[in-house]
Design a protein around this motif. Structure first.
Motif, short mmCIF file in Angstrom:
data_model
loop_
_atom_site.label_atom_id
_atom_site.label_comp_id
_atom_site.label_asym_id
_atom_site.label_seq_id
_atom_site.Cartn_x
_atom_site.Cartn_y
_atom_site.Cartn_z
N UNK A 21 -68.70 60.00 -83.66
CA UNK A 21 -67.47 60.04 -84.45
C UNK A 21 -66.76 58.70 -84.27
N UNK A 22 -66.47 58.03 -85.37
CA UNK A 22 -65.79 56.75 -85.29
C UNK A 22 -66.69 55.59 -85.66
N UNK A 23 -66.65 54.54 -84.84
CA UNK A 23 -67.25 53.26 -85.19
C UNK A 23 -68.73 53.35 -85.53
N UNK A 24 -69.54 53.97 -84.66
CA UNK A 24 -70.99 53.97 -84.90
C UNK A 24 -71.34 54.76 -86.15
N UNK A 31 -58.90 51.02 -86.27
CA UNK A 31 -58.46 51.58 -85.00
C UNK A 31 -59.07 50.86 -83.80
N UNK A 32 -59.53 49.63 -83.98
CA UNK A 32 -60.31 49.02 -82.92
C UNK A 32 -59.50 48.67 -81.68
N UNK A 33 -58.19 48.49 -81.81
CA UNK A 33 -57.36 48.16 -80.64
C UNK A 33 -56.62 49.37 -80.09
N UNK A 34 -56.36 50.34 -80.92
CA UNK A 34 -55.64 51.56 -80.49
C UNK A 34 -56.40 52.76 -81.04
N UNK A 35 -57.23 53.34 -80.18
CA UNK A 35 -58.09 54.43 -80.61
C UNK A 35 -57.32 55.65 -81.08
N UNK A 63 -62.11 47.90 -78.92
CA UNK A 63 -63.17 47.15 -79.58
C UNK A 63 -62.64 45.80 -80.03
N UNK A 64 -61.97 45.10 -79.12
CA UNK A 64 -61.58 43.73 -79.40
C UNK A 64 -62.84 42.87 -79.45
N UNK A 72 -68.39 42.04 -77.71
CA UNK A 72 -69.41 41.15 -77.17
C UNK A 72 -69.94 41.69 -75.83
N UNK A 73 -69.03 42.18 -74.99
CA UNK A 73 -69.44 42.67 -73.67
C UNK A 73 -70.26 43.95 -73.80
#
Length: 322
Positions: free
Chosen positions: A155-158, A193-197, A251-252, A257-258
């Protein structure tokens, strides 16, 4: 033995000639009925028919993970029943074939067919656990019916990436590693929503986990493959336990990258980790709530958007020939 072979003619890594060879090989060892799917959901209908029949011992799915998922959902339309439902065998024909490879089958369809025939001759099989996801009672998604998944959900990014890849494939693009990488970048650039889930994970008896941007639910490891490279979101996940969850709270650019590097270099001993990563193992029941509708995927199939999904890890759900 009487078997039903469900063939996806659009399987990306098998030609019509190869499929004919596989059908003849299987038919030489059992009473086989081969049916070619004709529409989305057809494999699920065929699995349901096999489950309701009295004379089908085995269902063989020839296709990718989407075909396998449909067959499994058809077989389990009334729930697991190890003693009365047909066994499942999988001949990988898709671009990734995560479920078949997680079972230890060769990624080549011909070699996998040979392995299945050997397993049938030796009467070897294993019982695997599965995941079940459904709309959460008391929410706007409560009418969403339960659906089984074999290796992962998200659920979400992927899930957003999966949806983008499906759109590109519908436009005629080939499913390549470069296509996936491009869609990861585009999803990242447009992720609101990458900075505030927006997600909260709730598990009975535990404190809620808030502000998740990404949640990957694994029923086995590896979670997926990039070509021949296995990727372990939750290295401890197995078919013999409940469900594992990897959640990320940020997800900054540095975080992507990390964690991207950690996924690419992950192993059975080490997965993504860090102060913004949450890893949970062997969960039986939990719910993901979101403040906003988010994309949802199961076994690499984009299923639209959801605001609340309840997950159940079901042990010993299905017999598989390996």
């Amino acid at each position: 033995m009487r078997a039903l072979l469900v063939v996806n003619p659009a399987a990306t890594t098998t030609s019509a000639r190869t499929r004919d060879v596989l059908i003849h090989a299987l038919a030489s060892e059992m009473k086989l009925e081969a049916v070619t799917t004709e529409y989305r959901g057809h494999a699920r209908d065929l699995g349901r028919q096999a489950a309701d029949a009295d004379d089908i011992d085995l269902v063989v799915a020839l296709g990718g993970d989407g075909t396998v998922n449909e067959v499994v959902n058809g077989l389990l339309h009334n729930g697991p029943d190890l003693h009365n439902l047909p066994s499942l065998a999988v001949v990988p024909g898709g671009s990734t074939n995560v479920f078949a490879r997680a079972l230890g089958l060769p990624n080549d369809a011909v070699e996998a067919t040979g392995a299945i025939l050997d397993a049938l001759a030796n009467r070897t099989e294993r019982t695997v656990g599965l995941g079940l996801a459904a709309g959460t009672p008391g929410t706007e998604d409560e009418s969403v019916p339960g659906r089984w998944f074999t290796f992962c959900a998200g659920l979400g990014f992927d899930a957003g990436v999966v949806g983008r890849v499906e759109q590109q494939r519908e436009r005629g693009k080939r499913s390549t590693h470069a296509l996936y990488v491009r869609q990861v970048v585009r999803q990242f650039l447009e992720e609101p929503h990458r900075r505030h889930g927006a997600m909260t994970l709730e598990t009975p008896g535990q404190d809620p986990v808030t502000d998740l941007v990404l949640s990957i639910i694994s029923n086995t490891a590896p979670w997926t493959y990039l070509g021949n490279r296995p990727m372990y979101a939750s290295p401890k996940a197995t078919f013999d336990t409940g469900l594992d969850v990897l959640g990320l709270k940020r997800l900054s650019t540095p975080a992507v990258a990390r964690y991207g590097t950690q996924l690419l270099t992950s192993s059975p001993e080490k997965g993504p980790r860090g102060k913004h990563a949450v890893s949970l193992h062997d969960l039986t029941d939990f719910t993901l709530h979101s403040k906003a509708p988010l994309p949802f995927q199961m076994d690499g199939d984009h299923l639209g958007v959801r605001t609340s999904v309840t997950f159940t890890g079901v042990r010993r759900a299905l017999r598989v020939i390996v």
